[in-house]
Design a protein around this motif. Structure first.
Motif, PDB file in Angstrom:
ATOM      1  N   GLY A   1      10.649 -75.710  51.989  1.00  0.00           N
ATOM      2  CA  GLY A   1      11.655 -75.571  53.036  1.00  0.00           C
ATOM      3  C   GLY A   1      12.706 -74.523  52.719  1.00  0.00           C
ATOM      4  O   GLY A   1      13.834 -74.605  53.207  1.00  0.00           O
ATOM      5  N   VAL A   2      12.342 -73.530  51.881  1.00  0.00           N
ATOM      6  CA  VAL A   2      13.276 -72.443  51.582  1.00  0.00           C
ATOM      7  C   VAL A   2      12.950 -71.251  52.477  1.00  0.00           C
ATOM      8  O   VAL A   2      11.858 -71.141  53.038  1.00  0.00           O
ATOM      9  CB  VAL A   2      13.222 -72.038  50.097  1.00  0.00           C
ATOM     10  CG1 VAL A   2      13.622 -73.210  49.218  1.00  0.00           C
ATOM     11  CG2 VAL A   2      11.826 -71.553  49.707  1.00  0.00           C
ATOM     12  N   PHE A   3      13.881 -70.337  52.573  1.00  0.00           N
ATOM     13  CA  PHE A   3      13.727 -69.213  53.493  1.00  0.00           C
ATOM     14  C   PHE A   3      12.674 -68.219  53.006  1.00  0.00           C
ATOM     15  O   PHE A   3      12.602 -67.888  51.827  1.00  0.00           O
ATOM     16  CB  PHE A   3      15.058 -68.482  53.654  1.00  0.00           C
ATOM     17  CG  PHE A   3      14.946 -67.214  54.460  1.00  0.00           C
ATOM     18  CD1 PHE A   3      14.915 -67.268  55.847  1.00  0.00           C
ATOM     19  CD2 PHE A   3      14.840 -65.983  53.837  1.00  0.00           C
ATOM     20  CE1 PHE A   3      14.795 -66.104  56.596  1.00  0.00           C
ATOM     21  CE2 PHE A   3      14.724 -64.812  54.578  1.00  0.00           C
ATOM     22  CZ  PHE A   3      14.697 -64.882  55.963  1.00  0.00           C
ATOM     23  N   TYR A   4      11.865 -67.752  53.941  1.00  0.00           N
ATOM     24  CA  TYR A   4      11.046 -66.559  53.754  1.00  0.00           C
ATOM     25  C   TYR A   4      10.761 -65.997  55.135  1.00  0.00           C
ATOM     26  O   TYR A   4      10.814 -66.706  56.143  1.00  0.00           O
ATOM     27  CB  TYR A   4       9.745 -66.865  52.999  1.00  0.00           C
ATOM     28  CG  TYR A   4       8.736 -67.684  53.783  1.00  0.00           C
ATOM     29  CD1 TYR A   4       7.694 -67.080  54.482  1.00  0.00           C
ATOM     30  CD2 TYR A   4       8.835 -69.075  53.825  1.00  0.00           C
ATOM     31  CE1 TYR A   4       6.775 -67.834  55.197  1.00  0.00           C
ATOM     32  CE2 TYR A   4       7.915 -69.832  54.535  1.00  0.00           C
ATOM     33  CZ  TYR A   4       6.895 -69.206  55.223  1.00  0.00           C
ATOM     34  OH  TYR A   4       5.994 -69.959  55.942  1.00  0.00           O
TER      35      TYR A   4
ATOM     36  N   LEU B   1      20.679 -69.110  55.316  1.00  0.00           N
ATOM     37  CA  LEU B   1      19.243 -68.889  55.169  1.00  0.00           C
ATOM     38  C   LEU B   1      18.560 -70.100  54.541  1.00  0.00           C
ATOM     39  O   LEU B   1      17.452 -70.471  54.939  1.00  0.00           O
ATOM     40  CB  LEU B   1      18.986 -67.650  54.300  1.00  0.00           C
ATOM     41  CG  LEU B   1      19.406 -66.284  54.859  1.00  0.00           C
ATOM     42  CD1 LEU B   1      19.154 -65.203  53.831  1.00  0.00           C
ATOM     43  CD2 LEU B   1      18.677 -65.968  56.148  1.00  0.00           C
ATOM     44  N   GLN B   2      19.235 -70.719  53.567  1.00  0.00           N
ATOM     45  CA  GLN B   2      18.635 -71.850  52.870  1.00  0.00           C
ATOM     46  C   GLN B   2      18.777 -73.154  53.632  1.00  0.00           C
ATOM     47  O   GLN B   2      17.930 -74.040  53.522  1.00  0.00           O
ATOM     48  CB  GLN B   2      19.252 -71.996  51.472  1.00  0.00           C
ATOM     49  CG  GLN B   2      18.995 -70.809  50.558  1.00  0.00           C
ATOM     50  CD  GLN B   2      17.519 -70.469  50.414  1.00  0.00           C
ATOM     51  OE1 GLN B   2      16.642 -71.308  50.530  1.00  0.00           O
ATOM     52  NE2 GLN B   2      17.233 -69.199  50.180  1.00  0.00           N
ATOM     53  N   SER B   3      19.857 -73.312  54.417  1.00  0.00           N
ATOM     54  CA  SER B   3      20.052 -74.571  55.139  1.00  0.00           C
ATOM     55  C   SER B   3      19.331 -74.578  56.488  1.00  0.00           C
ATOM     56  O   SER B   3      18.968 -75.637  56.992  1.00  0.00           O
ATOM     57  CB  SER B   3      21.552 -74.849  55.346  1.00  0.00           C
ATOM     58  OG  SER B   3      22.163 -73.802  56.072  1.00  0.00           O
TER      59      SER B   3
ATOM     60  N   PHE C   1      23.985 -80.587  53.597  1.00  0.00           N
ATOM     61  CA  PHE C   1      23.925 -79.202  53.131  1.00  0.00           C
ATOM     62  C   PHE C   1      24.420 -78.341  54.284  1.00  0.00           C
ATOM     63  O   PHE C   1      23.653 -77.919  55.132  1.00  0.00           O
ATOM     64  CB  PHE C   1      22.504 -78.835  52.727  1.00  0.00           C
ATOM     65  CG  PHE C   1      22.411 -77.619  51.845  1.00  0.00           C
ATOM     66  CD1 PHE C   1      22.216 -77.747  50.483  1.00  0.00           C
ATOM     67  CD2 PHE C   1      22.534 -76.352  52.375  1.00  0.00           C
ATOM     68  CE1 PHE C   1      22.135 -76.627  49.669  1.00  0.00           C
ATOM     69  CE2 PHE C   1      22.458 -75.226  51.585  1.00  0.00           C
ATOM     70  CZ  PHE C   1      22.257 -75.352  50.223  1.00  0.00           C
ATOM     71  N   PHE C   2      25.738 -78.146  54.320  1.00  0.00           N
ATOM     72  CA  PHE C   2      26.406 -77.608  55.498  1.00  0.00           C
ATOM     73  C   PHE C   2      26.099 -78.541  56.673  1.00  0.00           C
ATOM     74  O   PHE C   2      26.423 -79.710  56.614  1.00  0.00           O
ATOM     75  CB  PHE C   2      26.020 -76.148  55.739  1.00  0.00           C
ATOM     76  CG  PHE C   2      26.583 -75.236  54.694  1.00  0.00           C
ATOM     77  CD1 PHE C   2      27.827 -74.669  54.849  1.00  0.00           C
ATOM     78  CD2 PHE C   2      25.883 -74.969  53.527  1.00  0.00           C
ATOM     79  CE1 PHE C   2      28.383 -73.858  53.869  1.00  0.00           C
ATOM     80  CE2 PHE C   2      26.425 -74.156  52.543  1.00  0.00           C
ATOM     81  CZ  PHE C   2      27.679 -73.603  52.714  1.00  0.00           C
TER      82      PHE C   2
END
Length: 498
Positions: A106-109, A226-228, A77-78
């Protein structure tokens, strides 16, 4: 001159170190002997995503290529080496049996710099467990009964407005936006206690800022970063939410809470329940936490539900026999309950539920589930060390490729609610249908989403017939720039009074 040479050599040295680091990182799965496709140095396996390809496309490719040959395969993922889970038993173990090793998405916040991103979908660890325990009672069947009549009233208003558009001759209607305005009005009423009325006024602020939350996100490259790399992005103080969107929703929540508390107003809506939690010394919520939870309820409630309604109507328009059978069920149940749509009556619409389930099989809004491995996790019963998912690795469960696999769902492009009879569900592995996830982190708003979609469909189909027209696009084309499966175009259908 010496300084310039020193500067150049330093830059070259740093670039060489960066190149070496990236090359080593891009050899992660190769060194482990795990099946994967060769990545590009900077984009990994995401090359073309958001432009010529949707985010789900690399997962589809890997699923078709490696399914049945390995418990999991590698994906980049990148620059983030991640695992795509292919084995059905392993999927169930990750989501249920061994959930404690996969608690976090493991997602952005970023609660500090982007407060309304810190909601129950994103937050991690003990904070997530505490918030889940606080909010879960909000979505009990008892609370759904309290909200039921409110949703029915909005849906009845929807049918009146649609009837004006249709007239006596019928009309071609773009339903994607209209359904989104319906679900916006529902969420506005149930989550905030406000009469949004975007069905009458497409430029209502709630509708405008809901659209901005999806259409005016940060640049797509920033979104993928942000997600990776969510933890690094958080350390850098980055934000996902549009500043105007944050200001609007924080303002609405602040004003609503202050007004209700000042005037001692008690309502059985989502906001009222959160205010009670705020004022309970044992479970106190902050204003920022209330804003975050109402924000995610709004986003998840209006977009996922309106997309599912639109996709269902599209398939019903294509399949007259299914549409007629569902309408007959709706009319039969309504007649049994005195012509009114009741909570009990909705639960009696079994074929409606089959249509709902088949819609989400073919069009899952979230095309994959995402989790983070807390500790090293062996996946092979023979103890082969190469099949260990190392701690900190992101794992992806490819929902859409599984639900469109002809081995499990013959002729998967065909819309067939008979796949979801009680008998067929009992015969099928639970890991083959996961549009809401599974286990302790299953979608908390499942009951509400199912309720508002089925209410909307019931009242629409009671009053109108839907069919294809010259402007209907089928099959659907999805927006490559969205992380979810969202149509790129409008959904145009001919609508006639029944």
């Amino acid at each position: 001159m010496a300084f310039v040479l020193y500067l150049i050599s330093t830059i070259v040295g740093l670039l060489s170190i960066l190149f070496y680091f990236l090359r080593e990182r891009m050899n992660y799965w190769k060194k482990r002997g795990i099946p994967h496709n060769e990545p590009s140095l900077f984009f990994g396996n995401m090359k073309g995503v958001s432009q010529s390809r949707h985010l789900i496309d690399p997962f589809r490719d890997l699923y078709k290529q490696f399914k049945g040959t390995t418990p999991f395969c590698g994906i980049y993922f990148f620059q983030n080496p991640s695992a795509v889970i292919l084995d059905l038993d392993l999927i169930k173990n990750i989501l249920v049996k061994d959930f404690n090793n996969f608690v976090d998405r493991g997602v952005f916040y970023n609660e500090k710099d982007d407060p309304i991103s810190g909601h129950i979908f994103s937050i991690e660890g003990s904070k997530w467990r505490l918030m889940r325990s606080k909010i879960s009672p909000t979505f009990s069947s008892g609370k759904m009964k309290f909200m039921f009549q409110t949703v029915v009233e909005v849906a009845e208003n929807f049918t009146k407005i649609l009837d004006e558009f249709v007239g006596s001759e019928g009309a071609v209607i773009e339903l994607k936006d209209l359904n989104a305005r319906f679900t916006t009005d529902v969420i506005g009423k149930c989550a905030f206690g406000l009469d949004v009325d975007s069905l009458r006024d497409p430029k209502a602020q709630f509708r405008i800022y809901g659209q901005k939350a999806f259409s005016e996100q940060r640049h797509y490259m920033i979104m993928f970063f942000l997600q990776s790399c969510p933890r690094l992005a958080r350390k850098l103080g980055m934000k996902m939410t549009n500043d105007e969107v944050e200001e609007f929703f924080m303002g609405v929540v602040r004003n609503t809470v202050e007004y209700r508390e000042k005037n001692n107003i008690k309502l059985n809506d989502f906001m009222g329940i959160l205010i009670d939690l705020k004022n309970d010394p044992k479970t106190g919520l902050t204003l920022e936490e209330i804003a975050a939870e109402t924000f995610v309820f709004y986003l998840a409630g209006f977009e996922t539900s309106s997309s599912t309604m639109s996709n269902a109507l599209l398939e019903l328009a294509k399949n007259d026999e299914i549409q007629d059978r569902l309408r007959a069920e709706i009319n039969g149940v309504l007649e049994k309950h005195g012509g009114k749509l009741t909570y009990e009556g909705l639960e009696e619409m079994h074929y409606m539920l089959q249509v709902f389930d088949e819609t989400l099989r073919k069009y899952p809004v979230l095309p994959f589930l995402q989790r983070i491995t807390i500790d090293d996790y062996p996946t092979d019963t023979d103890g082969d060390s190469k099949y260990i998912i190392e701690r900190g690795t992101t794992v992806y469960i490819p929902i859409e490729p599984i639900q469109m696999d002809p081995e499990y769902y013959p002729n998967p492009e065909r819309f067939d609610p008979e796949r979801f009879t009680h008998e067929k569900i009992a015969e099928r592995d639970a890991a083959l249908y996961l549009p809401f996830g599974e286990g302790p982190r299953k979608c908390i708003g499942l009951r509400f989403g199912k309720m508002q979609i089925r209410i909307g469909l019931a009242l629409l189909l009671r009053n109108f017939k839907f069919s294809f027209c010259d402007k209907t696009q089928y099959p659907l084309r999805f927006d490559n720039r969205q992380l979810v499966l969202q149509t790129a175009d409008g959904i145009y259908l001919k609508v006639e009074r029944v």
